[in-house]
Design an enzyme around this catalytic site. Structure first.
Site, PDB file in Angstrom:
ATOM      1  N   THR A  12     -71.472 -43.822 -31.137  1.00  0.00           N
ATOM      2  CA  THR A  12     -71.160 -43.642 -32.383  1.00  0.00           C
ATOM      3  C   THR A  12     -70.058 -43.813 -33.107  1.00  0.00           C
ATOM      4  OG1 THR A  12     -70.993 -41.304 -31.922  1.00  0.00           O
ATOM      5  CG2 THR A  12     -73.344 -41.726 -31.801  1.00  0.00           C
ATOM      6  N   GLY A  13     -70.063 -43.909 -34.425  1.00  0.00           N
ATOM      7  CA  GLY A  13     -68.812 -44.152 -34.919  1.00  0.00           C
ATOM      8  C   GLY A  13     -67.953 -45.792 -34.125  1.00  0.00           C
ATOM      9  N   ILE A  18     -61.611 -46.589 -32.536  1.00  0.00           N
ATOM     10  CA  ILE A  18     -61.860 -46.308 -31.034  1.00  0.00           C
ATOM     11  C   ILE A  18     -63.165 -46.739 -30.643  1.00  0.00           C
ATOM     12  CG2 ILE A  18     -62.174 -44.551 -29.241  1.00  0.00           C
ATOM     13  CD1 ILE A  18     -60.005 -42.928 -30.718  1.00  0.00           C
ATOM     14  N   TYR A 150     -60.658 -28.924 -38.139  1.00  0.00           N
ATOM     15  CA  TYR A 150     -60.674 -30.123 -37.257  1.00  0.00           C
ATOM     16  C   TYR A 150     -60.506 -29.664 -35.617  1.00  0.00           C
ATOM     17  CZ  TYR A 150     -59.675 -34.674 -35.127  1.00  0.00           C
ATOM     18  OH  TYR A 150     -59.554 -35.633 -34.155  1.00  0.00           O
TER      19      TYR A 150
HETATM   20  N1  LIG Z   1     -56.975 -41.526 -34.174  1.00  0.00           N
HETATM   21  C1  LIG Z   1     -56.395 -40.538 -33.535  1.00  0.00           C
HETATM   22  O1  LIG Z   1     -55.290 -40.196 -33.719  1.00  0.00           O
HETATM   23  C2  LIG Z   1     -57.346 -39.486 -32.908  1.00  0.00           C
HETATM   24  C3  LIG Z   1     -57.090 -38.571 -32.183  1.00  0.00           C
HETATM   25  C4  LIG Z   1     -57.778 -37.823 -31.348  1.00  0.00           C
HETATM   26  C5  LIG Z   1     -59.163 -37.993 -31.664  1.00  0.00           C
HETATM   27  N2  LIG Z   1     -59.616 -38.913 -32.234  1.00  0.00           N
HETATM   28  C6  LIG Z   1     -61.107 -38.853 -32.577  1.00  0.00           C
HETATM   29  O2  LIG Z   1     -61.608 -40.200 -32.387  1.00  0.00           O
HETATM   30  C7  LIG Z   1     -62.870 -40.413 -32.879  1.00  0.00           C
HETATM   31  C8  LIG Z   1     -62.975 -41.782 -33.450  1.00  0.00           C
HETATM   32  O3  LIG Z   1     -62.035 -41.698 -34.347  1.00  0.00           O
HETATM   33  P1  LIG Z   1     -61.000 -43.136 -34.955  1.00  0.00           P
HETATM   34  O4  LIG Z   1     -59.516 -42.640 -34.583  1.00  0.00           O
HETATM   35  O5  LIG Z   1     -61.357 -44.410 -33.964  1.00  0.00           O
HETATM   36  O6  LIG Z   1     -61.221 -42.998 -36.395  1.00  0.00           O
HETATM   37  P2  LIG Z   1     -62.080 -44.255 -37.337  1.00  0.00           P
HETATM   38  O7  LIG Z   1     -61.440 -45.695 -37.203  1.00  0.00           O
HETATM   39  O8  LIG Z   1     -62.129 -43.617 -38.752  1.00  0.00           O
HETATM   40  O9  LIG Z   1     -63.554 -43.980 -36.465  1.00  0.00           O
HETATM   41  C9  LIG Z   1     -64.359 -42.945 -36.708  1.00  0.00           C
HETATM   42  C10 LIG Z   1     -65.731 -43.514 -36.780  1.00  0.00           C
HETATM   43  O10 LIG Z   1     -66.713 -42.551 -36.987  1.00  0.00           O
HETATM   44  C11 LIG Z   1     -67.616 -42.750 -38.021  1.00  0.00           C
HETATM   45  N3  LIG Z   1     -68.263 -41.692 -38.841  1.00  0.00           N
HETATM   46  C12 LIG Z   1     -67.597 -40.702 -39.478  1.00  0.00           C
HETATM   47  N4  LIG Z   1     -68.480 -39.836 -39.939  1.00  0.00           N
HETATM   48  C13 LIG Z   1     -69.507 -40.220 -39.576  1.00  0.00           C
HETATM   49  C14 LIG Z   1     -71.175 -39.848 -39.728  1.00  0.00           C
HETATM   50  N5  LIG Z   1     -71.365 -38.849 -40.568  1.00  0.00           N
HETATM   51  N6  LIG Z   1     -72.063 -40.603 -39.135  1.00  0.00           N
HETATM   52  C15 LIG Z   1     -71.572 -41.494 -38.519  1.00  0.00           C
HETATM   53  N7  LIG Z   1     -70.514 -41.934 -38.108  1.00  0.00           N
HETATM   54  C16 LIG Z   1     -69.399 -41.259 -38.653  1.00  0.00           C
HETATM   55  C17 LIG Z   1     -66.617 -43.523 -39.033  1.00  0.00           C
HETATM   56  O11 LIG Z   1     -67.523 -44.078 -39.908  1.00  0.00           O
HETATM   57  P3  LIG Z   1     -67.073 -44.398 -41.215  1.00  0.00           P
HETATM   58  O12 LIG Z   1     -66.026 -45.269 -41.112  1.00  0.00           O
HETATM   59  O13 LIG Z   1     -68.376 -44.885 -42.083  1.00  0.00           O
HETATM   60  O14 LIG Z   1     -66.610 -42.983 -41.844  1.00  0.00           O
HETATM   61  C18 LIG Z   1     -65.817 -44.402 -37.958  1.00  0.00           C
HETATM   62  O15 LIG Z   1     -66.778 -45.439 -37.384  1.00  0.00           O
HETATM   63  C19 LIG Z   1     -62.882 -39.230 -33.625  1.00  0.00           C
HETATM   64  O16 LIG Z   1     -63.967 -38.197 -33.197  1.00  0.00           O
HETATM   65  C20 LIG Z   1     -61.859 -38.622 -33.731  1.00  0.00           C
HETATM   66  O17 LIG Z   1     -61.670 -37.295 -34.104  1.00  0.00           O
HETATM   67  C21 LIG Z   1     -58.758 -39.607 -33.106  1.00  0.00           C
END
Ligand SMILES: NC(=O)c1ccc[n+]([C@@H]2O[C@H](COP(=O)([O-])OP(=O)(O)OC[C@H]3O[C@@H](n4cnc5c(N)ncnc54)[C@H](OP(=O)(O)O)[C@@H]3O)[C@@H](O)[C@H]2O)c1
Length: 249
Positions: A12-13, A18, A150
């Site tokens: 998912t996502g 990531i 968060y």
């Molecule tokens: N980047 C960091 O520093 C970091 C650190 C710790 C943890 N994380 C965690 O890593 C995970 C991935 O984040 P990322 O950093 O790769 O950011 P990202 O590029 O924004 O990816 C997040 C993904 O989740 C999707 N998403 C959000 N809400 C959703 C929903 N209601 N239904 C389905 N998909 C949804 C987004 O889709 P949309 O683009 O359509 O919203 C996007 O594909 C998250 O759980 C985040 O909390 C990130």
């Protein structure tokens, strides 16, 4: 030898950051991948140049019916699931005096309810010996101003993952979490903050990381591959920090 040859992985996502990096790596390692995201255009764009066997499913993890649809489409296409990677999440910032019920509900619906309900739908279809992975975060181990809801959501997910580890023990399904530190992804542009504030926050995060930098999505993807593969066959119930040491100092 490819590490996930013939395995079916649901992510998912997967249209961004990531999740997308992990989908690419899993495909390179021979998996059949279900890439899920809530924005169809982003999913189409993200998967345009991918090679390998995959499908895309548009699904909002906050919606129970979409989680059902995601698993149904996976099972209809590939039969069973070997790796379930619950990675979708949001990280909007709100100091306590600005927290609203809407903010709380949005964050908990996506970061906690979503992965839990997707897991419930998927469990009957996960092969014994399969693997469930959550993208958590180091935020719940430390106190970062403005990330109250968060952090609470990721702490809740960590608590849930412990229970799941025990509930699935008779089927040999391993449950692990990845706790990234600051990783360079589009999430920082989605925090409801002005660009310059995000830039400053990024600089200060990078300075506090012992390795002195942000991580890359690919560094989380390789961790997900490790945890999902036989290389991690006796690793179960852990939360693995991938944060350049930030959580340890
Ligand atoms: N980047 C960091 O520093 C970091 C650190 C710790 C943890 N994380 C965690 O890593 C995970 C991935 O984040 P990322 O950093 O790769 O950011 P990202 O590029 O924004 O990816 C997040 C993904 O989740 C999707 N998403 C959000 N809400 C959703 C929903 N209601 N239904 C389905 N998909 C949804 C987004 O889709 P949309 O683009 O359509 O919203 C996007 O594909 C998250 O759980 C985040 O909390 C990130």
């Amino acid at each position: 030898m490819s590490k996930l040859q013939g395995k079916v992985a649901v992510i998912t996502g997967a249209n961004s950051g990531i999740g997308l990096a992990t989908a690419k790596l899993f495909l390179e390692e021979g998996a059949k991948v279900v890439l899920s995201g809530r924005r169809e255009t982003a999913l189409v764009k993200a998967t345009k140049d991918l090679n390998g066997e995959f499908i895309t499913v548009v699904a909002d993890v906050a919606k129970e019916s979409d989680n059902k649809k995601l698993i149904e489409e996976t099972v209809n296409t590939y039969g069973k699931i070997d790796v379930l990677f619950l990675n979708a999440g949001i990280a909007p910032v709100a100091p306590t005096n600005e927290i609203t019920a809407e903010h709380y509900n949005e964050v908990f619906d996506i970061n906690v309810k979503g992965p839990i309900l997707a897991t419930k739908e998927a469990i009957p279809h996960i092969n014994d010996g399969g693997s469930i992975l959550f993208t958590n975060s180091i935020v719940h181990q430390k106190g970062f101003d403005g990330f109250g809801v968060y952090s609470a959501s990721k702490g809740a997910l960590r608590a849930y993952s412990r229970v799941l580890t025990s509930e699935l023990k008779d089927r040999g399904i391993r449950v692990n979490s990845i706790a990234p530190g600051p990783i360079e992804t589009p999430i920082y542009g989605k925090m409801n903050l002005p660009g310059e504030v995000v830039e400053e926050m990024g600089k200060s995060f990078a300075q506090t990381v012992p390795l002195g930098r942000f991580g890359k999505s690919e560094e989380i993807a390789s961790t997900a591959l490790f945890l999902a593969s036989e290389d991690a066959s006796f690793i179960n119930g852990v939360e693995l920090e991938v944060d350049g040491g930030l959580s340890q100092i």
